[in-house]
Design a protein around this motif. Structure first.
Motif, PDB file in Angstrom:
ATOM      1  N   THR A  89      -0.590 -16.740  -7.566  1.00 10.76           N
ATOM      2  CA  THR A  89      -0.751 -16.756  -9.005  1.00 10.76           C
ATOM      3  C   THR A  89      -0.893 -18.188  -9.521  1.00 10.76           C
ATOM      4  N   GLY A  90      -1.354 -18.314 -10.743  1.00  9.05           N
ATOM      5  CA  GLY A  90      -1.372 -19.609 -11.409  1.00  9.05           C
ATOM      6  C   GLY A  90      -0.592 -19.563 -12.705  1.00  9.05           C
ATOM      7  N   ALA A  91       0.302 -18.542 -12.845  1.00  9.55           N
ATOM      8  CA  ALA A  91       0.897 -18.246 -14.150  1.00  9.55           C
ATOM      9  C   ALA A  91       2.340 -18.657 -14.324  1.00  9.55           C
ATOM     10  N   ASN A  92       3.042 -19.023 -13.270  1.00  9.98           N
ATOM     11  CA  ASN A  92       4.499 -19.133 -13.358  1.00  9.98           C
ATOM     12  C   ASN A  92       5.029 -20.500 -13.771  1.00  9.98           C
ATOM     13  N   GLY A  93       4.160 -21.492 -13.947  1.00  9.78           N
ATOM     14  CA  GLY A  93       4.609 -22.759 -14.509  1.00  9.78           C
ATOM     15  C   GLY A  93       4.343 -23.981 -13.669  1.00  9.78           C
ATOM     16  N   ASN A  94       4.492 -23.863 -12.359  1.00  7.10           N
ATOM     17  CA  ASN A  94       4.173 -24.966 -11.452  1.00  7.10           C
ATOM     18  C   ASN A  94       3.964 -24.384 -10.060  1.00  7.10           C
ATOM     19  N   GLN A  95       3.545 -25.199  -9.121  1.00  8.55           N
ATOM     20  CA  GLN A  95       3.189 -24.676  -7.813  1.00  8.55           C
ATOM     21  C   GLN A  95       4.367 -24.067  -7.046  1.00  8.55           C
ATOM     22  N   PRO A  96       5.555 -24.685  -7.052  1.00  7.92           N
ATOM     23  CA  PRO A  96       6.676 -24.010  -6.379  1.00  7.92           C
ATOM     24  C   PRO A  96       6.979 -22.632  -6.964  1.00  7.92           C
ATOM     25  N   LEU A  97       6.922 -22.523  -8.307  1.00  7.91           N
ATOM     26  CA  LEU A  97       7.161 -21.228  -8.936  1.00  7.91           C
ATOM     27  C   LEU A  97       6.036 -20.249  -8.636  1.00  7.91           C
ATOM     28  N   ASN A  98       4.802 -20.748  -8.584  1.00  6.94           N
ATOM     29  CA  ASN A  98       3.677 -19.877  -8.254  1.00  6.94           C
ATOM     30  C   ASN A  98       3.774 -19.349  -6.824  1.00  6.94           C
ATOM     31  N   LYS A  99       4.249 -20.183  -5.927  1.00  8.72           N
ATOM     32  CA  LYS A  99       4.396 -19.753  -4.534  1.00  8.72           C
ATOM     33  C   LYS A  99       5.535 -18.748  -4.367  1.00  8.72           C
ATOM     34  N   ALA A 100       6.513 -18.794  -5.274  1.00  8.63           N
ATOM     35  CA  ALA A 100       7.703 -17.956  -5.114  1.00  8.63           C
ATOM     36  C   ALA A 100       7.473 -16.507  -5.535  1.00  8.63           C
ATOM     37  N   HIS A 101       6.613 -16.272  -6.543  1.00  9.17           N
ATOM     38  CA  HIS A 101       6.438 -14.920  -7.080  1.00  9.17           C
ATOM     39  C   HIS A 101       4.981 -14.689  -7.476  1.00  9.17           C
ATOM     40  N   TYR A 102       4.530 -13.447  -7.311  1.00  9.81           N
ATOM     41  CA  TYR A 102       3.278 -13.008  -7.925  1.00  9.81           C
ATOM     42  C   TYR A 102       3.519 -12.808  -9.419  1.00  9.81           C
ATOM     43  N   ALA A 103       2.458 -12.496 -10.188  1.00 10.62           N
ATOM     44  CA  ALA A 103       2.585 -12.393 -11.641  1.00 10.62           C
ATOM     45  C   ALA A 103       1.799 -11.198 -12.177  1.00 10.62           C
ATOM     46  N   ILE A 104       2.444 -10.436 -13.063  1.00 12.96           N
ATOM     47  CA  ILE A 104       1.796  -9.326 -13.760  1.00 12.96           C
ATOM     48  C   ILE A 104       2.007  -9.522 -15.256  1.00 12.96           C
ATOM     49  N   CYS A 105       0.939  -9.381 -16.032  1.00 14.57           N
ATOM     50  CA  CYS A 105       0.998  -9.605 -17.476  1.00 14.57           C
ATOM     51  C   CYS A 105       0.816  -8.283 -18.220  1.00 14.57           C
ATOM     52  N   GLY A 106       1.802  -7.931 -19.058  1.00 16.65           N
ATOM     53  CA  GLY A 106       1.630  -6.824 -19.984  1.00 16.65           C
ATOM     54  C   GLY A 106       0.853  -7.306 -21.195  1.00 16.65           C
ATOM     55  N   LEU A 107      -0.118  -6.516 -21.641  1.00 20.35           N
ATOM     56  CA  LEU A 107      -0.960  -6.930 -22.766  1.00 20.35           C
ATOM     57  C   LEU A 107      -0.249  -6.667 -24.093  1.00 20.35           C
ATOM     58  N   VAL A 108       0.850  -7.365 -24.285  1.00 20.98           N
ATOM     59  CA  VAL A 108       1.562  -7.430 -25.554  1.00 20.98           C
ATOM     60  C   VAL A 108       1.759  -8.900 -25.873  1.00 20.98           C
ATOM     61  N   GLY A 109       2.081  -9.182 -27.146  1.00 17.28           N
ATOM     62  CA  GLY A 109       2.173 -10.577 -27.546  1.00 17.28           C
ATOM     63  C   GLY A 109       3.349 -10.871 -28.445  1.00 17.28           C
ATOM     64  N   SER A 110       3.264 -12.019 -29.105  1.00 17.97           N
ATOM     65  CA  SER A 110       4.348 -12.492 -29.967  1.00 17.97           C
ATOM     66  C   SER A 110       4.293 -11.869 -31.353  1.00 17.97           C
ATOM     67  N   SER A 111       3.153 -11.280 -31.722  1.00 18.83           N
ATOM     68  CA  SER A 111       3.029 -10.554 -32.989  1.00 18.83           C
ATOM     69  C   SER A 111       1.904  -9.538 -32.835  1.00 18.83           C
ATOM     70  N   GLY A 112       1.790  -8.644 -33.802  1.00 23.79           N
ATOM     71  CA  GLY A 112       0.815  -7.571 -33.672  1.00 23.79           C
ATOM     72  C   GLY A 112       1.345  -6.524 -32.719  1.00 23.79           C
ATOM     73  N   LEU A 113       0.720  -6.399 -31.583  1.00 21.25           N
ATOM     74  CA  LEU A 113       1.176  -5.478 -30.546  1.00 21.25           C
ATOM     75  C   LEU A 113       2.285  -6.165 -29.754  1.00 21.25           C
ATOM     76  N   THR A 114       3.520  -5.804 -30.046  1.00 27.54           N
ATOM     77  CA  THR A 114       4.671  -6.436 -29.397  1.00 27.54           C
ATOM     78  C   THR A 114       5.483  -5.452 -28.550  1.00 27.54           C
ATOM     79  N   GLN A 115       5.276  -4.155 -28.765  1.00 32.56           N
ATOM     80  CA  GLN A 115       6.064  -3.144 -28.070  1.00 32.56           C
ATOM     81  C   GLN A 115       5.241  -2.529 -26.936  1.00 32.56           C
ATOM     82  N   PRO A 116       5.644  -2.716 -25.691  1.00 33.80           N
ATOM     83  CA  PRO A 116       4.915  -2.071 -24.593  1.00 33.80           C
ATOM     84  C   PRO A 116       5.087  -0.560 -24.654  1.00 33.80           C
ATOM     85  N   THR A 117       4.010   0.163 -24.409  1.00 33.35           N
ATOM     86  CA  THR A 117       4.108   1.619 -24.323  1.00 33.35           C
ATOM     87  C   THR A 117       4.732   2.008 -22.982  1.00 33.35           C
ATOM     88  N   ASP A 118       5.191   3.255 -22.894  1.00 37.02           N
ATOM     89  CA  ASP A 118       5.704   3.740 -21.614  1.00 37.02           C
ATOM     90  C   ASP A 118       4.619   3.670 -20.548  1.00 37.02           C
TER      91      ASP A 118
END
Length: 255
Positions: A89-118
């Motif tokens: 991944t390239g999402a976790n903040g830096n290379q050690p963090l990227n190497k430690a975990h994969y990354a999945i993004c829920g399409l919700v945000g800080s406003s508007g659509l904020t509640q993930p559906t089931d």
């Protein structure tokens, strides 16, 4: 699992670095306003996912090789392929963090659509389970675990802290470490291959059959290729297209 693949999105093979194992998966959100239109229009979800990739590729400061996430999850329960299986991944903040975990993004945000559906939560779990079957460890964390950020937002993070349970207590789908398809054509391949199929069926691997099987899906091909890479094989079918060479050199010793 409802998967939207890179090829369906019109994207080429990811140029991200290969990485076959991690400690687990980190959950993300967009961290910006997300339109509630996504709730009623799945095409808007696909457009959102494509826009994220375009934004990442245009970010000259970060110099992303691809969309940063391995997968995304939309409100309609679709798992959206990003970098995919076996890619750092390239999402976790830096290379050690990227190497430690994969990354999945829920399409919700800080406003508007904020509640993930089931359905979105189920899709994130689908991605976690798929990655676990292809090299990820058992850890499930939020982006903020290890990096100073609000991501994945209060709602998703509270769900992560509970262990990211499937909504309604639904059982996790079963994935095999490599797919059951047309491996075991009697007469086409050696009797050893047929014997392997018979043993798999006898041991309860319900996706395996002796004889012609269902057509391979894109998930099957990715799973097979990741399994090959994990075992160190790089022969004529390491791209996920099955062939006799891998059966002779790889499958037989590992059955």
């Amino acid at each position: 699992m409802k998967l939207v693949t890179r090829s369906q999105l019109g994207w080429p093979t990811s140029a991200a670095p290969d990485q076959d194992t991690t400690l687990g998966v980190k959950v993300h959100y967009e961290g910006a306003p997300v339109s509630t239109r996504l709730l009623d229009d799945h095409d808007a979800c696909l457009d959102e996912w494509k826009a994220i990739r375009a934004s990442h590729l245009a970010n000259t400061e970060e110099n992303y090789s691809d969309i940063a996430y391995n997968y995304g999850a939309c409100p309609h329960g679709y798992l959206l392929e990003g970098r995919g299986i076996g890619k750092r991944t390239g999402a976790n903040g830096n290379q050690p963090l990227n190497k430690a975990h994969y990354a999945i993004c829920g399409l919700v945000g800080s406003s508007g659509l904020t509640q993930p559906t089931d359905a979105m939560l189920s899709a994130i779990r689908d991605g976690i389970d798929l990655l676990r079957q292809n090299g990820a460890g058992d850890e499930i964390k939020g982006h903020r675990d290890g990096y100073p950020t609000e991501c994945p937002g209060p709602v998703l993070y509270a769900w992560v802290q509970k262990g990211a349970p499937r909504p309604g207590g639904a059982p996790a789908p079963t994935y095999q470490p490599f797919p059951g398809a047309s491996f075991f054509h009697v007469g086409q391949h050696s009797p050893v291959i047929t014997a392997m199929g018979e043993r798999l069926v006898a041991e309860g691997c319900s996706r395996y059959r002796v004889g012609p099987g269902p057509d391979w899906t894109e998930v099957d091909r990715q799973s097979y290729a990741a399994w090959q890479r994990k075992l160190g094989y790089s022969g004529d079918d390491a791209d996920g297209i099955p062939g006799p060479t891998s059966w002779a050199k790889l499958r037989v010793p590992h059955i």
